[in-house]
Motif scaffolding. Structure first.
Motif, PDB file in Angstrom:
ATOM      1  N   PRO A  76       6.221  -3.179  -0.021  1.00 37.66           N
ATOM      2  CA  PRO A  76       6.037  -2.091   1.236  1.00 37.66           C
ATOM      3  C   PRO A  76       7.883  -1.716   1.003  1.00 37.66           C
ATOM      4  CG  PRO A  76       5.297  -3.488   1.863  1.00 37.66           C
ATOM      5  CD  PRO A  76       5.773  -4.305   1.078  1.00 37.66           C
ATOM      6  N   THR A  77       7.886  -0.021   1.120  1.00 38.97           N
ATOM      7  CA  THR A  77       9.067   0.367   1.472  1.00 38.97           C
ATOM      8  C   THR A  77       8.483   1.241   2.790  1.00 38.97           C
ATOM      9  OG1 THR A  77       9.415   1.963  -0.035  1.00 38.97           O
ATOM     10  CG2 THR A  77      10.137  -0.318   0.285  1.00 38.97           C
ATOM     11  N   ALA A  78       7.099   1.610   3.750  1.00 35.28           N
ATOM     12  CA  ALA A  78       7.064   2.013   4.324  1.00 35.28           C
ATOM     13  C   ALA A  78       7.778   2.292   6.014  1.00 35.28           C
ATOM     14  CB  ALA A  78       5.134   2.092   3.894  1.00 35.28           C
ATOM     15  N   GLU A 119     -12.075  -3.223   0.199  1.00 33.56           N
ATOM     16  CA  GLU A 119     -12.204  -3.861   0.901  1.00 33.56           C
ATOM     17  C   GLU A 119     -12.044  -5.033   1.269  1.00 33.56           C
ATOM     18  OE1 GLU A 119     -16.694  -4.862  -1.848  1.00 33.56           O
ATOM     19  OE2 GLU A 119     -14.887  -5.168  -2.625  1.00 33.56           O
ATOM     20  N   ALA A 120     -10.482  -4.554   0.062  1.00 32.11           N
ATOM     21  CA  ALA A 120      -9.268  -5.699   0.803  1.00 32.11           C
ATOM     22  C   ALA A 120      -7.906  -5.312  -0.059  1.00 32.11           C
ATOM     23  CB  ALA A 120      -9.088  -7.031  -0.035  1.00 32.11           C
ATOM     24  N   LEU A 121      -6.711  -5.056   0.703  1.00 29.20           N
ATOM     25  CA  LEU A 121      -5.342  -4.558   0.428  1.00 29.20           C
ATOM     26  C   LEU A 121      -3.829  -5.442  -0.005  1.00 29.20           C
ATOM     27  CD1 LEU A 121      -3.438  -1.481   0.560  1.00 29.20           C
ATOM     28  CD2 LEU A 121      -3.762  -2.349   3.126  1.00 29.20           C
ATOM     29  N   VAL A 122      -3.321  -5.241  -0.939  1.00 23.41           N
ATOM     30  CA  VAL A 122      -2.819  -6.196  -1.275  1.00 23.41           C
ATOM     31  C   VAL A 122      -1.095  -4.999  -1.606  1.00 23.41           C
ATOM     32  CG1 VAL A 122      -1.180  -7.743  -2.603  1.00 23.41           C
ATOM     33  CG2 VAL A 122      -4.222  -7.781  -2.463  1.00 23.41           C
ATOM     34  N   LEU A 123      -0.131  -5.385  -0.596  1.00 19.32           N
ATOM     35  CA  LEU A 123       0.953  -4.331  -0.442  1.00 19.32           C
ATOM     36  C   LEU A 123       1.843  -5.289  -1.155  1.00 19.32           C
ATOM     37  CD1 LEU A 123       0.219  -2.689   3.095  1.00 19.32           C
ATOM     38  CD2 LEU A 123      -0.019  -1.505   0.502  1.00 19.32           C
ATOM     39  N   GLY A 159       4.668   2.507  -4.572  1.00 13.08           N
ATOM     40  CA  GLY A 159       2.841   2.607  -4.963  1.00 13.08           C
ATOM     41  C   GLY A 159       2.236   1.881  -3.877  1.00 13.08           C
ATOM     42  N   ALA A 160       2.584   1.038  -3.234  1.00 16.97           N
ATOM     43  CA  ALA A 160       2.262   0.229  -1.813  1.00 16.97           C
ATOM     44  C   ALA A 160       2.364   1.388  -0.672  1.00 16.97           C
ATOM     45  CB  ALA A 160       3.022  -1.257  -1.489  1.00 16.97           C
ATOM     46  N   ASN A 161       3.147   2.104  -0.340  1.00 16.05           N
ATOM     47  CA  ASN A 161       3.023   2.491   0.291  1.00 16.05           C
ATOM     48  C   ASN A 161       1.436   3.953   0.452  1.00 16.05           C
ATOM     49  OD1 ASN A 161       5.637   1.258   0.858  1.00 16.05           O
ATOM     50  ND2 ASN A 161       6.579   3.098   0.742  1.00 16.05           N
ATOM     51  N   VAL A 162       1.976   4.650  -0.925  1.00 15.50           N
ATOM     52  CA  VAL A 162       0.949   4.882  -1.264  1.00 15.50           C
ATOM     53  C   VAL A 162      -0.467   4.706  -0.920  1.00 15.50           C
ATOM     54  CG1 VAL A 162      -0.807   6.114  -2.966  1.00 15.50           C
ATOM     55  CG2 VAL A 162       1.858   6.484  -2.825  1.00 15.50           C
ATOM     56  N   ALA A 163      -0.537   3.137  -1.171  1.00 15.12           N
ATOM     57  CA  ALA A 163      -1.825   2.617  -1.291  1.00 15.12           C
ATOM     58  C   ALA A 163      -2.308   2.263   0.106  1.00 15.12           C
ATOM     59  CB  ALA A 163      -2.075   1.171  -1.546  1.00 15.12           C
ATOM     60  N   LEU A 164      -1.251   1.863   1.322  1.00 14.09           N
ATOM     61  CA  LEU A 164      -1.397   1.907   2.793  1.00 14.09           C
ATOM     62  C   LEU A 164      -2.119   3.134   3.182  1.00 14.09           C
ATOM     63  CD1 LEU A 164      -0.689   0.321   5.578  1.00 14.09           C
ATOM     64  CD2 LEU A 164       1.124   2.050   5.687  1.00 14.09           C
ATOM     65  N   MET A 221      12.811   7.154   4.304  1.00 14.34           N
ATOM     66  CA  MET A 221      13.110   7.288   5.960  1.00 14.34           C
ATOM     67  C   MET A 221      11.633   6.290   6.220  1.00 14.34           C
ATOM     68  SD  MET A 221      15.115   8.975   6.892  1.00 14.34           S
ATOM     69  CE  MET A 221      14.994   8.908   8.989  1.00 14.34           C
ATOM     70  N   HIS A 222      11.842   5.687   7.275  1.00 22.87           N
ATOM     71  CA  HIS A 222      11.126   5.057   8.393  1.00 22.87           C
ATOM     72  C   HIS A 222       9.184   5.718   8.317  1.00 22.87           C
ATOM     73  CE1 HIS A 222       8.603   2.558  11.125  1.00 22.87           C
ATOM     74  NE2 HIS A 222       8.331   3.139  12.086  1.00 22.87           N
ATOM     75  N   ASP A 223       8.375   5.469   8.122  1.00 21.27           N
ATOM     76  CA  ASP A 223       6.862   6.361   8.462  1.00 21.27           C
ATOM     77  C   ASP A 223       6.240   5.895   9.670  1.00 21.27           C
ATOM     78  OD1 ASP A 223       4.668   7.655   8.247  1.00 21.27           O
ATOM     79  OD2 ASP A 223       4.764   7.322   6.348  1.00 21.27           O
ATOM     80  N   ALA A 224       7.070   5.950  10.330  1.00 21.36           N
ATOM     81  CA  ALA A 224       6.763   6.769  11.947  1.00 21.36           C
ATOM     82  C   ALA A 224       4.789   6.422  12.026  1.00 21.36           C
ATOM     83  CB  ALA A 224       6.940   6.766  13.154  1.00 21.36           C
ATOM     84  N   GLU A 225       4.336   7.547  11.625  1.00 17.23           N
ATOM     85  CA  GLU A 225       3.273   7.723  11.340  1.00 17.23           C
ATOM     86  C   GLU A 225       2.096   6.332  11.370  1.00 17.23           C
ATOM     87  OE1 GLU A 225      -0.234  10.715  10.938  1.00 17.23           O
ATOM     88  OE2 GLU A 225       1.607  11.183   9.885  1.00 17.23           O
ATOM     89  N   ALA A 226       2.085   5.792   9.887  1.00 23.55           N
ATOM     90  CA  ALA A 226       1.481   4.878   9.409  1.00 23.55           C
ATOM     91  C   ALA A 226       1.920   3.588   9.901  1.00 23.55           C
ATOM     92  CB  ALA A 226       2.082   4.433   8.128  1.00 23.55           C
ATOM     93  N   ALA A 227       3.578   3.887  10.809  1.00 28.12           N
ATOM     94  CA  ALA A 227       3.597   2.263  11.528  1.00 28.12           C
ATOM     95  C   ALA A 227       2.722   2.183  12.911  1.00 28.12           C
ATOM     96  CB  ALA A 227       5.152   2.240  12.445  1.00 28.12           C
TER      97      ALA A 227
END
Length: 271
Positions: free
Chosen positions: A131-133, A124-128, A108-113, A184-190
């Motif tokens: 996360p496993t992204a 307004e603010a983000l709490v992860l 769910g944190a990956n989706v929130a990201l 897998m590592h989410d390279a685009e998110a990174a």
């Protein structure tokens, strides 16, 4: 928008919205005069009920059930985490929230990201939380959904907390996670972390073995306005293992943001 009749439950007022062919349940919490709005992305396994109840004392909280999680049917429609994030952004808009703090845990944190990357003007603010992204480790999440479910429920505290959870539901959720992420590592998110404009808190359990330790540094270095918190003596399911520490850290951050505990310079806390 199609909505069911609202009905109060022990977990808050339950309703639903229909988005992208999904019937998305949500639960509304909050006092008569909330001081802000919070959206929480939830599945049954990764439930944040203790945190949700605490935030609901001050804030308007909308807990949205991710399609394919909890009691919802298996999600074979979403083709990527980004697509699912877009669905959840639409759901948040349909429940009537213009701006909000966004909270997610694990998948769910990956989706929130991604939801924040796609709709930065809404968050307004983000709490992860855990996360496993970025930099997930090879291990339990790389196995079959059924094996992953058994591993998640093996920790004594997790087994106690989720004693009433059907292992088939956990396996269903893990099948979605594996289909959309492949572990897998989410390279685009990174690569795009620098585009996140809002105050961001990233929390890990100090004993989390599903993410490489270097992941925390990547979030801290690449998200301009961020803090990193480690919850000691907790693994991946912080809500089950250290609920009080999680509530304290997140509640403080939602209220204080940039002035949270040690501030922006260090970005490391040990609740």
């Amino acid at each position: 928008m199609t909505q069911a009749g609202q009905r109060p439950t022990a977990a808050g007022k339950e309703d639903h919205v229909e988005v992208d062919g999904f019937r998305i349940r949500y639960w509304a919490f909050g006092p008569p005069r909330p001081i802000g709005a919070v959206v929480m992305l939830e599945g049954m396994t990764w439930g944040l009920s203790t945190l949700r109840d605490a935030l609901g004392q001050k804030y308007q909280v909308m807990a949205l059930e991710l399609p394919g999680c909890g009691e919802s049917p298996a999600n074979t429609r979403s083709q990527s985490v980004q697509e699912l994030a877009n669905t959840m952004a639409q759901a948040a808009a349909q429940v009537g929230l213009e701006n909000y703090t966004l909270i997610g845990t694990s998948f769910g944190a990956n989706v929130a990201l991604w939801q924040t990357l796609q709709a930065p003007d809404k968050v307004e603010a983000l709490v992860l939380i855990a996360p496993t992204a970025l930099l997930p480790t090879a291990g339990p999440l790389a196995g079959t959904p059924e094996a992953t479910a058994r591993w998640l429920l093996a920790h004594p505290e997790n087994a106690r907390r989720f004693a009433s959870v059907d292992p088939a539901i956990v396996a269903k959720e893990q099948a979605l996670v594996q289909r959309l992420t492949g572990g897998m590592h989410d390279a685009e998110a990174a690569r795009r972390l620098g585009e996140i404009p809002c105050a961001t808190l990233v929390l890990f359990g100090s004993e989390d073995r599903l993410v490489a330790p270097e992941a925390a540094r990547l979030y801290r270095e690449r998200i301009p306005n961020s803090n990193i918190a480690f919850v000691y003596d907790a693994g991946h399911l912080i809500e089950a293992e250290r609920p009080e520490a999680l509530v304290n850290a997140v509640s403080d951050y939602v209220e204080l943001r940039e002035t949270f505990i040690v501030g922006r310079q260090t970005g490391i806390v040990n609740p």
